[in-house]
Design a protein around this motif. Structure first.
Motif: not given
Ligand code: F6P
Length: 343
Positions: A190-193, A218-224
């Motif tokens: 997971i990637m977060v701002p 599966i990798v979940v990444v925040s748009e920011g």
């Protein structure tokens, strides 16, 4: 008692449930409601429609907003637009205005109250869950459920093709949507701002999992989310009336970097506005209803300059000032818990 309502900023599931509850509460007290169309634009231009219990009674499960929304900001052209807001207010004979919105819409409601003495009351909304004082905003639960549903669909095709899938979520500068939905789908990363992207660590974790025998990831990444020492990735150089850039594209950047490093086919999907669409979840319907009823109460008690909020399990009264003072980034406790799986 005549009460105006408006919904501003990005729409989210649950807005109609708030409208329904405010109308019911005000009507119960013998008052009447009028809805302004398309956020602050409606009150600037004087575009409105009456709101009665009969027409709003069945909208609890309807997504979007029956009033429409916009990102119009009366303080962009204050010399003309603020007097226009005041004029509509007088012409309509309003006693109070309930603004349902995120930090931008509520910021306008705060300034109109603070600087012009207008009787405004706020109801916080956003799928991003980034408003201070309120523990959770309605719209967020629906959005993360949409992400979960979408990832479950992506999972089967990703696994069939032995690929890596990078899923980009909304959330602006806060990682709530990515973190909560990532935990809920058991994402491989997971990637977060709030945490600079560590692509090497991500690839290490993915490689370990693939070497262990998992045939997709599966990798979940925040748009920011941001690369170290770089700004967010945007889809356009333009900003809206509140100065916000349009975020998007980090998912594809991450996918290309992962593919290059792991030599494994990697695709990206940007979920986009689907996260704001459709009917609200049961949780959001209940939260939106409770906030709307409480906002109606504040109107009846003439508690202007205030905002309703969720604190634990209770709906509380706070000030618009406190509500818009700062945005609420992801509580990193949640990210630390998610990270237990990224070893
Ligand atoms: O604030 C809600 C939100 O959906 C953000 O997550 C996103 O960055 C933005 O609005 C998109 O706005 P628009 O609908 O103007 O593209």
């Amino acid at each position: 008692m005549k009460v105006g309502l408006l919904t501003g900023g990005g729409d989210c599931p649950g807005l109609n449930a708030v409208i329904r509850a405010v109308v019911q509460q005000v009507t119960n007290a013998g008052g009447e409601c009028v809805g302004f169309l398309e956020g602050w634009r409606g009150i600037i231009k004087g575009n409105s429609r009456p709101l009665h219990v009969r027409e709003t009674d069945e909208i609890i499960g309807l997504g979007g907003t029956i009033l429409g929304s916009s990102r119009t900001n009366p303080f962009k052209n204050p010399d003309t637009d603020v007097p226009a807001v005041q004029k509509t207010f007088r012409d309509q004979g309003l006693d109070a205005l309930v603004a349902i919105g995120g930090d931008d819409t509520l910021g306008v409601a705060y300034r109109l109250n603070e600087e012009y003495g207008m009787p405004t009351i706020g109801v916080p909304k956003t799928i991003d869950n980034d408003l201070s004082v309120t523990d959770f905003t309605f719209g967020f639960d629906t959005a993360i459920n949409i992400v979960v549903d979408s990832v479950e669909k992506l999972r089967t095709t990703t696994a069939s093709h032995r690929r890596i899938m990078v899923v980009e979520t909304m959330g602006r500068h806060a990682g709530w949507i990515a973190c909560f939905s990532g935990i809920a789908v058991g994402a491989d990363y997971i990637m977060v701002p709030e945490v600079p992207v560590d692509i090497d660590h991500c690839c290490e974790v993915l490689k370990k999992r693939l070497d262990d025998g998992k045939n997709y990831a599966i990798v979940v990444v925040s748009e920011g989310a941001k690369m170290p020492n770089r700004k967010e990735i945007t889809t356009s150089a333009e900003t809206d009336a509140f100065g916000h850039v349009r975020l998007g594209g980090i998912g594809q950047v991450v996918a290309e970097m992962v593919e290059e490093r792991l030599k494994r086919e990697t695709r990206s999907v940007t979920l986009g506005h689907i996260q704001r669409g459709g009917p609200p979840s049961a949780y959001d319907r209940v939260l939106a209803t409770r906030l709307g009823l409480a906002a109606g109460d504040l109107v009846i008690k003439k508690r202007y300059g205030t905002m309703v909020a969720l604190s634990g399990t209770k709906i509380i009264e706070t000030t618009l000032k406190a509500g818009v003072a700062a945005s609420k980034t992801l509580d990193l406790t949640y990210y630390a818990e998610a990270s237990a799986f990224f070893k």
